[in-house]
Design an enzyme around this catalytic site. Structure first.
Site, PDB file in Angstrom:
ATOM      1  N   GLU A 286       1.196  -1.302  -0.103  1.00 33.72           N
ATOM      2  CA  GLU A 286       0.001   0.044  -0.059  1.00 33.72           C
ATOM      3  C   GLU A 286       0.995   1.089   0.059  1.00 33.72           C
ATOM      4  O   GLU A 286       1.742   1.468   1.014  1.00 33.72           O
ATOM      5  CB  GLU A 286      -0.962  -0.085   1.414  1.00 33.72           C
ATOM      6  CG  GLU A 286      -2.173   0.937   0.988  1.00 33.72           C
ATOM      7  CD  GLU A 286      -1.557   2.374   1.510  1.00 33.72           C
ATOM      8  OE1 GLU A 286      -1.307   3.122   0.580  1.00 33.72           O
ATOM      9  OE2 GLU A 286      -1.750   2.586   2.611  1.00 33.72           O
ATOM     10  N   CYS A 320      -2.031   8.522   4.053  1.00 35.15           N
ATOM     11  CA  CYS A 320      -1.991   8.254   2.642  1.00 35.15           C
ATOM     12  C   CYS A 320      -3.373   8.431   1.874  1.00 35.15           C
ATOM     13  O   CYS A 320      -3.466   8.678   0.725  1.00 35.15           O
ATOM     14  CB  CYS A 320      -1.632   6.759   2.582  1.00 35.15           C
ATOM     15  SG  CYS A 320      -2.361   5.461   3.493  1.00 35.15           S
TER      16      CYS A 320
END
Length: 525
Positions: A286, A320
């Protein structure tokens, strides 16, 4: 209905949560500065070299002392996990589920203690910190739920059309072996515990290494695993720098699979290094985002402004999923900006453990410098600061890494800032002539993690069909691009934001930690 803490509900918690957090904070503060060991093969493990865990709100305060591991220590952890794998992998999946549900229960019981530690070492405000721990428990429970819902992923298949024989065909998902989890600083509980829980409940053994800035939270997760009774060697907690300890773990050929959450550049480096092994091994990455919000002329401006600001500046922009770029149809551009400015100027900055604080410090000196470098680049590129645009250095801010929440206008949309993940409290806003133009700009990016939209019902259908992102939200005042939760909004990205195409905390995630075996048995009729 009883209150359930999530990132969407955290803005109005019961008073009891504040009281219990403050009690836990006092107890944690009474134990600052102590040394914490790694846990390898069920035992405390010490190294010659140490490193300090520093409070980013007050850099004169040492929170804890940790072990600075090296290649030898990495090998010891992997060896322990290798030895534990045969027994753990053959433990009935129902028993593994019981172990992991107990880990989740311990996280629930210790949420205030661990939440206080998260606030101190990450700089998260208290509700974000508690949410991080609550999400961890829910991620582990969701992995258990999926094992149970699929009966351990043992499925009977069709029968061969054989004459004179009977055939039994079964699909079984089985663990890979030693799984490595390398986690980031920003969600040190959830982005450690989530993948660790999936790896363990599916029968892998585990080595996990947190970011050096946030080792204390991961140590507390390891203690929950130990106290839940997981056998020695099934989990192994190690600490140390990424360039030495982390790299040694990645390069060890005994590692069967890896989960990494962090920057695109580091993640792609891990992907390439991991590919140098004898055969292809699963790599779950990720890798961040550059998350857009699109605002239609038909939007509810109050909801849009609230959602964008919360997602832009929650955790100081160090998510993020942070909303770091906004495209607004021209007729409502000025109205939206005015409301965003008004909300942002009311945000409190300070000690993240204080109940009135929304923004704490950024995590370390590197992020503090990054913020200043981005400000300089934006200024010299023609951007205009509508809020913020400076660091705070005086009085209560003198010893911390405090950055003001910054809204930027007039930055040309082709400037590289619009495609660069900044990971600091800065968001850029531009007007567009049409939603089609906004969508083209939103999708013209390496990343594809989260995205938000504000507009009519018809427009939201178009948005969901057209946006290139793994987690998408429409008309959400709780957060334009942030606030995913296991079972509600599983979290994962497309394109440069993720490698697996399956979202954590979702229907298809735990299967990533297992490979399939088909078992065919033929008998004479």
């Amino acid at each position: 209905m009883a209150f359930k803490l999530t990132y969407a509900t955290m803005f109005n918690p019961p008073e009891e949560m504040h009281t219990r957090f403050e009690d836990a904070l006092k107890a944690v503060r009474a134990n600052l500065g102590k040394e914490h060991a790694m846990i390898i093969n069920g035992k405390d493990y010490f190294t010659a070299e140490k490193f300090e865990d520093i409070n980013p709100a007050d850099t004169s305060e040492v929170l804890a002392l940790f072990q600075k591991g090296n290649e030898k220590d990495a090998a010891a952890a992997i060896e322990a996990a290798q030895k534990a794998f045969p027994l753990w992998s053959k433990t009935p999946w129902q028993e593994r589920v019981k172990f992991m549900r107990r880990v989740a229960e311990l996280l629930d019981e210790r949420i205030y203690e661990i939440g206080a530690i998260v606030a101190l070492e990450v700089g998260k405000n208290r509700m974000e910190a508690l949410g991080d721990v609550a999400e961890t428990a829910d991620l582990i429970r969701y992995a258990c739920d999926q094992m149970e819902a699929n009966d351990g992923f043992i499925k009977k298949l069709g029968t061969d059309p054989l004459s004179g024989y009977t055939a039994s065909n079964v699909s079984v998902l089985r663990p890979y072996g030693v799984w490595l989890v390398i986690s980031p600083f920003n969600f040190p509980a959830a982005l450690t515990g989530g993948p660790c829980g999936a790896a363990l409940v599916s029968g892998n053994t585990l080595v996990f290494k947190p970011a050096t800035d946030t080792a204390w939270t991961s140590r507390k997760l390891a203690e929950c695993m130990r106290d839940a009774g997981l056998p020695d060697g099934v989990f192994n907690f190690v600490s140390g720098p990424g360039h030495s300890m982390g790299q040694a773990l990645i390069e060890n050929p005994a590692v069967a699979g890896i989960t990494f959450t962090g920057s695109y550049d580091v993640g792609m480096g891990i992907y390439r290094d991991f590919a140098k092994g004898e055969y292809v091994r699963p790599t779950i990455l990720e890798l961040g985002g550059k998350n857009p919000a699109i605002v239609s002329r038909n939007a509810d401006i109050e909801e849009a402004a609230a959602g964008i600001v919360r997602s832009a500046f929650g955790l100081q922009g160090q998510k993020c999923s942070a909303c770091s770029r906004v495209y607004v149809e021209k007729p409502v551009y000025q109205k939206l900006l005015e409301r965003m400015i008004e909300i942002t100027k009311k945000m409190t900055i300070g000690d993240p453990t204080d109940r009135n604080t929304f923004l704490g410090p950024v995590v370390n000196s590197r992020s503090y410098q990054d913020y200043q470098d981005f400000l300089d680049k934006i200024y010299h590129s023609g951007g205009r600061f509508l809020t913020g645009g400076k660091v705070l250095k005086d009085g209560e801010y003198a010893k911390g890494y405090f950055c003001t929440p910054t809204i930027v206008a007039d930055l040309p949309v082709r400037n590289s800032i619009w495609k660069t993940e900044m990971f600091v409290p800065i968001t850029t806003v531009a007007y567009v002539d049409s939603l089609e133009e906004a969508m083209q700009l939103a999708n013209d990016c390496t990343y594809g993690l989260t995205a938000g939209f504000y507009g009519s019902a018809e427009e939201t259908s178009w948005f969901f069909d057209t946006i290139q992102a793994g987690v998408t939200y429409a008309n959400r005042p709780q957060g334009a691009t942030t606030g995913a939760w296991p079972g509600f909004q599983p979290f994962g990205g497309w394109k440069g934001s993720g490698s697996s195409g399956k979202n954590a905390g979702g229907l298809y995630y735990v299967q990533l930690y297992m490979h399939e075996q088909i078992q065919t048995l033929i008998k004479k009729a």
